[in-house]
Design an enzyme around this catalytic site. Sequence first.
Site, mmCIF file in Angstrom:
data_model
loop_
_atom_site.group_PDB
_atom_site.id
_atom_site.type_symbol
_atom_site.label_atom_id
_atom_site.label_comp_id
_atom_site.label_asym_id
_atom_site.label_seq_id
_atom_site.Cartn_x
_atom_site.Cartn_y
_atom_site.Cartn_z
ATOM 1 N N ASP A 162 15.243 -18.936 1.647
ATOM 2 C CA ASP A 162 15.794 -18.352 0.419
ATOM 3 C C ASP A 162 14.904 -17.258 -0.154
ATOM 4 O O ASP A 162 15.282 -16.630 -1.143
ATOM 5 C CB ASP A 162 15.994 -19.442 -0.646
ATOM 6 N N ARG A 187 27.665 -22.892 8.481
ATOM 7 C CA ARG A 187 27.330 -23.969 7.541
ATOM 8 C C ARG A 187 28.078 -25.273 7.837
ATOM 9 O O ARG A 187 28.830 -25.780 7.030
ATOM 10 C CB ARG A 187 27.585 -23.529 6.105
ATOM 11 N N PRO A 188 27.953 -25.857 9.040
ATOM 12 C CA PRO A 188 28.650 -27.122 9.335
ATOM 13 C C PRO A 188 28.096 -28.274 8.507
ATOM 14 O O PRO A 188 27.030 -28.160 7.903
ATOM 15 C CB PRO A 188 28.363 -27.325 10.816
ATOM 16 N N LYS A 245 18.225 -24.362 -9.549
ATOM 17 C CA LYS A 245 19.652 -24.527 -9.187
ATOM 18 C C LYS A 245 19.802 -25.584 -8.094
ATOM 19 O O LYS A 245 20.641 -26.481 -8.196
ATOM 20 C CB LYS A 245 20.200 -23.206 -8.681
ATOM 21 N N ASN A 246 18.945 -25.517 -7.075
ATOM 22 C CA ASN A 246 19.118 -26.400 -5.909
ATOM 23 C C ASN A 246 18.578 -27.804 -6.124
ATOM 24 O O ASN A 246 18.681 -28.638 -5.225
ATOM 25 C CB ASN A 246 18.490 -25.750 -4.671
ATOM 26 N N ARG A 298 29.490 -24.487 -1.569
ATOM 27 C CA ARG A 298 29.245 -25.447 -0.499
ATOM 28 C C ARG A 298 28.553 -26.695 -0.996
ATOM 29 O O ARG A 298 28.711 -27.772 -0.441
ATOM 30 C CB ARG A 298 28.363 -24.810 0.569
ATOM 31 N N ARG A 343 25.456 -16.551 -9.634
ATOM 32 C CA ARG A 343 25.493 -17.921 -9.115
ATOM 33 C C ARG A 343 24.109 -18.562 -9.189
ATOM 34 O O ARG A 343 23.994 -19.769 -9.272
ATOM 35 C CB ARG A 343 25.957 -17.920 -7.659
ATOM 36 N N CYS A 386 30.301 -19.414 5.077
ATOM 37 C CA CYS A 386 30.019 -18.465 4.001
ATOM 38 C C CYS A 386 29.338 -17.258 4.638
ATOM 39 O O CYS A 386 29.170 -17.192 5.856
ATOM 40 C CB CYS A 386 29.127 -19.115 2.942
HETATM 41 C C1 EPZ Z 1 20.317 -25.816 1.035
HETATM 42 O O1 EPZ Z 1 21.507 -25.531 1.733
HETATM 43 C C2 EPZ Z 1 20.239 -24.797 -0.099
HETATM 44 N N1 EPZ Z 1 21.381 -24.974 -0.991
HETATM 45 C C3 EPZ Z 1 20.231 -23.385 0.477
HETATM 46 O O2 EPZ Z 1 20.071 -22.473 -0.602
HETATM 47 C C4 EPZ Z 1 19.026 -23.246 1.409
HETATM 48 O O3 EPZ Z 1 19.040 -21.974 1.999
HETATM 49 C C5 EPZ Z 1 19.080 -24.320 2.496
HETATM 50 O O4 EPZ Z 1 19.166 -25.636 1.887
HETATM 51 C C6 EPZ Z 1 17.852 -24.299 3.399
HETATM 52 O O5 EPZ Z 1 16.701 -24.474 2.631
HETATM 53 C C7 EPZ Z 1 21.347 -25.944 -1.932
HETATM 54 O O6 EPZ Z 1 20.386 -26.695 -2.031
HETATM 55 C C8 EPZ Z 1 22.536 -26.057 -2.829
HETATM 56 P P1 EPZ Z 1 20.688 -27.145 5.291
HETATM 57 P P2 EPZ Z 1 22.052 -26.589 2.844
HETATM 58 O O7 EPZ Z 1 21.638 -28.288 5.421
HETATM 59 O O8 EPZ Z 1 21.753 -27.968 2.412
HETATM 60 C C9 EPZ Z 1 22.457 -26.409 9.629
HETATM 61 C C10 EPZ Z 1 20.556 -20.617 -1.933
HETATM 62 O O9 EPZ Z 1 20.445 -19.405 -1.694
HETATM 63 N N2 EPZ Z 1 23.266 -27.613 9.372
HETATM 64 O O10 EPZ Z 1 19.218 -27.440 5.151
HETATM 65 O O11 EPZ Z 1 23.444 -26.224 3.172
HETATM 66 C C11 EPZ Z 1 22.849 -25.253 8.716
HETATM 67 O O12 EPZ Z 1 23.940 -24.542 9.244
HETATM 68 C C12 EPZ Z 1 21.128 -21.544 -0.886
HETATM 69 O O13 EPZ Z 1 20.199 -21.169 -2.993
HETATM 70 C C13 EPZ Z 1 23.973 -28.176 10.421
HETATM 71 O O14 EPZ Z 1 23.957 -27.670 11.548
HETATM 72 O O15 EPZ Z 1 21.120 -26.206 4.083
HETATM 73 C C14 EPZ Z 1 21.587 -24.433 8.697
HETATM 74 O O16 EPZ Z 1 21.536 -23.636 9.876
HETATM 75 C C15 EPZ Z 1 21.592 -20.773 0.346
HETATM 76 N N3 EPZ Z 1 24.724 -29.288 10.186
HETATM 77 C C16 EPZ Z 1 20.477 -25.483 8.769
HETATM 78 O O17 EPZ Z 1 21.091 -26.675 9.283
HETATM 79 C C17 EPZ Z 1 24.775 -29.894 8.949
HETATM 80 O O18 EPZ Z 1 25.448 -30.917 8.799
HETATM 81 C C18 EPZ Z 1 19.867 -25.831 7.412
HETATM 82 O O19 EPZ Z 1 20.928 -26.159 6.534
HETATM 83 C C19 EPZ Z 1 24.028 -29.314 7.893
HETATM 84 C C20 EPZ Z 1 23.276 -28.186 8.130
#
Ligand code: EPZ
Length: 426
Positions: free
Chosen positions: A313, A129-130, A22-23, A100, A405, A124
Amino acid sequence: MDRIRIRGGRPLKGSVPISGAKNAALPLMAAALLSEGELSLRRVPRLADIATMAALLGQHGVQVLPEAPPSAGPLGQTLRLNAANILSTRAPYDIVRKMRASVLVLGPLLARMGRAEVSLPGGCAIGTRPVDLHIAGLAKLGASIELVDGYIRASAPGGLKGAVVRLPKVSVGATENLLMAASLAKGTTVLENAAREPEIADLAHCLVAMGARIDGIGSDLMTIEGVPTLRGADYSVMPDRIECGTYAVAAAITGGELLLDGARAELMESTIGALVEAGAEVASEPAGLRVRGRLRPRPGDITTAPYPGFATDMQAQMMALAAVAEGASVLTETIFENRFMHVPELLRLGADIRVSGAAALVRGVDHLVGAPVMATDLRASVSLVLAGLVARGETIVNRIYHLDRGYERLEAKLVACGADIERFSA
Ligand code: EPZ
């Protein structure tokens, strides 16, 4: 409202076809926006999030055609995406708030069209999730960005320009947005402290197949030489390492034996290490990964971290395993600020878990007892299914739209391995 009923206590035996990731599929679909050519994606899983991304791209003017006739095979679907005529560069709140990953259209639209207006996704269940890292990175590539009425309004009328972008924090989505945007920027972009999740390498390989010039794929330092245009391509989505890890836990928690068909062990070293520490036997075979559980799991401490660390995850799934281990485990969640929503539901099944900040102390109990529980987010909901597979009696999981999902044909795959599980409406 659909629910799932599970009667626990059966060791699972058989093989599970692992679907496309999915990701990986979600950013790959967004990448179609970068080209006037047709992008054909194989092994796309049949999931609610994929349908949402298809709807989002459709309202941008992207043709998303399933293969005809649609294959019912276990290995997903082939989608043909054609973004020759982009009609709108606006991603509306009512779609973005549902998923998202919609924010992944921001970079491609900006790079291809010189402008984009994407709703801020909002938070969420697992955190705020900023998207500040996405915005700051695109600004470094020359975009002017303002936040107006809950929307990210970005423009780069003269096109994006390559730059050195150092991500202050590892972010999968920000890395993906910047990688796609940089592919069409003028000049060279260097992404420092890039996320290394395998799904990013999958996206990079597809972009290269479309004509992008990317070095350092799979590392935290990627160099992208922008090109004027990208062509279409034919690309097969990588297998889902999180789905695979989930079924590996299903084998471990039920004391059964599963062959995870299509799994790639080299993408799941941290998960395999945790399962072996818990006493499971894991063997790589030509067809995939064979996982054999033992009578009762051993305890083990886990701390989530960006890849190649232990995947956030997989945290909820490993907590279900720890809940029935012969000892105490500490699970520490370092990625998201609220990813213990499965704890109160596991407590309803008789687990002994105490949360203190980012750490959960899980004291293994002799057995769990089935009960009605509530799914809250994708991975939390599957941890409740895993617990139900081993709990005595009947477990009812509510709000299973969360499951749909991210898990293709979950019940069918489990029934085929001997689980007593069924979906019903009530
Ligand atoms: C991806 O989300 C995945 N989703 C998530 O999987 C996964 O948990 C996550 O990466 C971490 O591996 C998809 O790929 C669609 P991040 P993403 O940006 O990209 C903070 C699932 O269950 N952050 O790596 O949103 C954020 O809040 C989903 O399949 C900022 O602060 O994750 C988090 O604490 C859930 N500012 C950390 O970084 C930003 O601009 C990691 O988030 C972006 C992120």
